[in-house]
Design a protein around this motif. Sequence first.
Motif, mmCIF file in Angstrom:
data_model
loop_
_atom_site.group_PDB
_atom_site.id
_atom_site.type_symbol
_atom_site.label_atom_id
_atom_site.label_comp_id
_atom_site.label_asym_id
_atom_site.label_seq_id
_atom_site.Cartn_x
_atom_site.Cartn_y
_atom_site.Cartn_z
ATOM 1 N N ARG A 30 43.223 37.959 37.718
ATOM 2 C CA ARG A 30 42.335 38.694 38.598
ATOM 3 C C ARG A 30 41.007 39.028 37.942
ATOM 4 O O ARG A 30 40.071 39.419 38.607
ATOM 5 C CB ARG A 30 42.994 39.993 39.066
ATOM 6 C CG ARG A 30 44.113 39.796 40.068
ATOM 7 C CD ARG A 30 44.341 41.062 40.862
ATOM 8 N NE ARG A 30 44.598 42.216 40.024
ATOM 9 C CZ ARG A 30 45.794 42.621 39.652
ATOM 10 N NH1 ARG A 30 46.849 41.930 40.031
ATOM 11 N NH2 ARG A 30 45.957 43.692 38.893
ATOM 12 N N ALA A 34 33.239 41.685 40.850
ATOM 13 C CA ALA A 34 33.437 42.516 42.036
ATOM 14 C C ALA A 34 33.347 41.710 43.318
ATOM 15 O O ALA A 34 33.956 42.065 44.332
ATOM 16 C CB ALA A 34 32.402 43.633 42.047
ATOM 17 N N THR A 35 32.602 40.626 43.285
ATOM 18 C CA THR A 35 32.368 39.858 44.500
ATOM 19 C C THR A 35 33.228 38.595 44.588
ATOM 20 O O THR A 35 33.012 37.766 45.481
ATOM 21 C CB THR A 35 30.882 39.488 44.610
ATOM 22 O OG1 THR A 35 30.480 38.765 43.439
ATOM 23 C CG2 THR A 35 30.032 40.747 44.748
ATOM 24 N N THR A 48 36.241 40.140 49.565
ATOM 25 C CA THR A 48 35.726 40.446 48.239
ATOM 26 C C THR A 48 36.457 41.660 47.675
ATOM 27 O O THR A 48 36.916 42.531 48.414
ATOM 28 C CB THR A 48 34.212 40.723 48.273
ATOM 29 O OG1 THR A 48 33.905 41.672 49.303
ATOM 30 C CG2 THR A 48 33.437 39.447 48.507
ATOM 31 N N ARG A 49 36.576 41.698 46.342
ATOM 32 C CA ARG A 49 37.270 42.818 45.708
ATOM 33 C C ARG A 49 36.637 44.163 46.045
ATOM 34 O O ARG A 49 37.317 45.175 46.119
ATOM 35 C CB ARG A 49 37.262 42.651 44.186
ATOM 36 C CG ARG A 49 38.273 41.663 43.642
ATOM 37 C CD ARG A 49 38.449 41.894 42.147
ATOM 38 N NE ARG A 49 39.422 40.974 41.605
ATOM 39 C CZ ARG A 49 39.111 39.813 41.035
ATOM 40 N NH1 ARG A 49 37.841 39.451 40.945
ATOM 41 N NH2 ARG A 49 40.043 39.025 40.550
ATOM 42 N N LEU A 50 35.336 44.163 46.200
ATOM 43 C CA LEU A 50 34.618 45.389 46.531
ATOM 44 C C LEU A 50 34.213 45.343 47.998
ATOM 45 O O LEU A 50 33.615 44.370 48.451
ATOM 46 C CB LEU A 50 33.378 45.540 45.649
ATOM 47 C CG LEU A 50 32.602 46.852 45.769
ATOM 48 C CD1 LEU A 50 33.474 48.055 45.412
ATOM 49 C CD2 LEU A 50 31.362 46.815 44.869
ATOM 50 N N ALA A 51 34.569 46.409 48.717
ATOM 51 C CA ALA A 51 34.226 46.503 50.131
ATOM 52 C C ALA A 51 33.129 47.537 50.353
ATOM 53 O O ALA A 51 32.898 48.415 49.518
ATOM 54 C CB ALA A 51 35.461 46.874 50.950
ATOM 55 N N ILE A 240 44.637 47.989 49.479
ATOM 56 C CA ILE A 240 43.236 48.389 49.428
ATOM 57 C C ILE A 240 43.170 49.836 48.959
ATOM 58 O O ILE A 240 43.794 50.717 49.547
ATOM 59 C CB ILE A 240 42.572 48.268 50.812
ATOM 60 C CG1 ILE A 240 42.671 46.833 51.329
ATOM 61 C CG2 ILE A 240 41.115 48.722 50.754
ATOM 62 C CD1 ILE A 240 42.235 46.666 52.773
ATOM 63 N N PHE A 263 42.235 49.082 39.285
ATOM 64 C CA PHE A 263 42.582 47.677 39.116
ATOM 65 C C PHE A 263 43.536 47.424 37.951
ATOM 66 O O PHE A 263 44.427 46.577 38.060
ATOM 67 C CB PHE A 263 41.303 46.847 38.951
ATOM 68 C CG PHE A 263 40.584 46.637 40.246
ATOM 69 C CD1 PHE A 263 40.891 45.572 41.059
ATOM 70 C CD2 PHE A 263 39.621 47.540 40.671
ATOM 71 C CE1 PHE A 263 40.251 45.380 42.277
ATOM 72 C CE2 PHE A 263 38.973 47.370 41.880
ATOM 73 C CZ PHE A 263 39.287 46.296 42.694
ATOM 74 N N ASP A 269 44.351 45.312 45.120
ATOM 75 C CA ASP A 269 43.666 44.032 45.319
ATOM 76 C C ASP A 269 42.166 44.231 45.475
ATOM 77 O O ASP A 269 41.376 43.410 45.003
ATOM 78 C CB ASP A 269 44.214 43.335 46.571
ATOM 79 C CG ASP A 269 45.656 42.927 46.410
ATOM 80 O OD1 ASP A 269 45.938 42.109 45.515
ATOM 81 O OD2 ASP A 269 46.500 43.428 47.168
ATOM 82 N N CYS A 270 41.781 45.286 46.180
ATOM 83 C CA CYS A 270 40.372 45.566 46.378
ATOM 84 C C CYS A 270 40.202 47.059 46.628
ATOM 85 O O CYS A 270 41.186 47.782 46.804
ATOM 86 C CB CYS A 270 39.786 44.737 47.525
ATOM 87 S SG CYS A 270 40.316 45.249 49.151
ATOM 88 N N THR A 272 37.490 50.094 48.602
ATOM 89 C CA THR A 272 36.366 50.375 49.479
ATOM 90 C C THR A 272 35.674 51.642 49.015
ATOM 91 O O THR A 272 36.334 52.623 48.651
ATOM 92 C CB THR A 272 36.811 50.503 50.944
ATOM 93 O OG1 THR A 272 35.664 50.758 51.765
ATOM 94 C CG2 THR A 272 37.834 51.607 51.132
#
Length: 293
Positions: A30, A34-35, A48-51, A240, A263, A269-270, A272
């Motif tokens: 993993r 971030a993207t 994407t990992r970052l929302a 999330i 993480f 997984d991601c 927000t």
Amino acid sequence: MTQFTRRAFLKTGLAAGTLAVTGPVPVAARRGSATDIVTLGRSGVKVTRLAFGTGSFSGRVQRELGQDGFTRLVRHAYDNGIRFFETAESYGEMHRMLGVALKGIPRDTYQIMSKVTTRDGVDPRQKLDELRTLANTEYFDIMLLHWQHTATWPTDSARWQDGILEAQSRKVVLGHGASMHGLPALRRAPGNTFLDVAMVRVNHTGKSMDAEDYATSGLGNVPEVVSHVHAVKAQRMGVIGMKLVGEGAFGREDRRKAMRFAFRDAGVDCVTVGYKSPAEIDEAIENLNAALA
């Protein structure tokens, strides 16, 4: 149309298609940025990992930017690689504002997650179609049952679960799950056959996290929350993380620690995060990149 029940869903090819995806990715695999695009467990939805979150204090922070300011912020996130946007029915005007902000961008280049309030006396199909219209989208990549905060939510929300699965049969919803608040609700996530995606409050301090009382003013039980995240990940649910910066309470160092914890320790997984400026987006990307390094 014949009512599409959860039992029927689990017996059809829809269920098989939903389940035929890869399992949890090892931590070492993993590591990246971030993207990067990751798969949310058995939902098969790639994000994407970052929302980009639109719910800071129920969306007040984002609404106060005005449409032009909010659109510039969304475009800054998109231009810097964030392609996952999340909102909720309870966030006031945010469905409409997000639809305006994303207008003109090819729909297949980003994902939208919404969360629906599971009220009595409301028709699920009508509500989900209303939210699609407000957001100016033909489909939602993920639809969650919002704010499930009691131990009885799996049965209490059965009508809404059926409604989401019916929407998935029409391909206006691609993946589904729930956001859970409080340990009694979160304890019902492991082994739940409806959940493909679990949205969980997680950070390293316990601020705004789950306790026996979902609305506690004290700290949540970090070890128990993490244990449930690990359990659902083992069952191939996507996870999330939310409340990553303690509802905006954390300083810079704790924001870094929270991203690393989410993480590396919890194993989400991601995540927000809600933003009010381009600088906050840039910092979140930097913090997540550092956490994955």
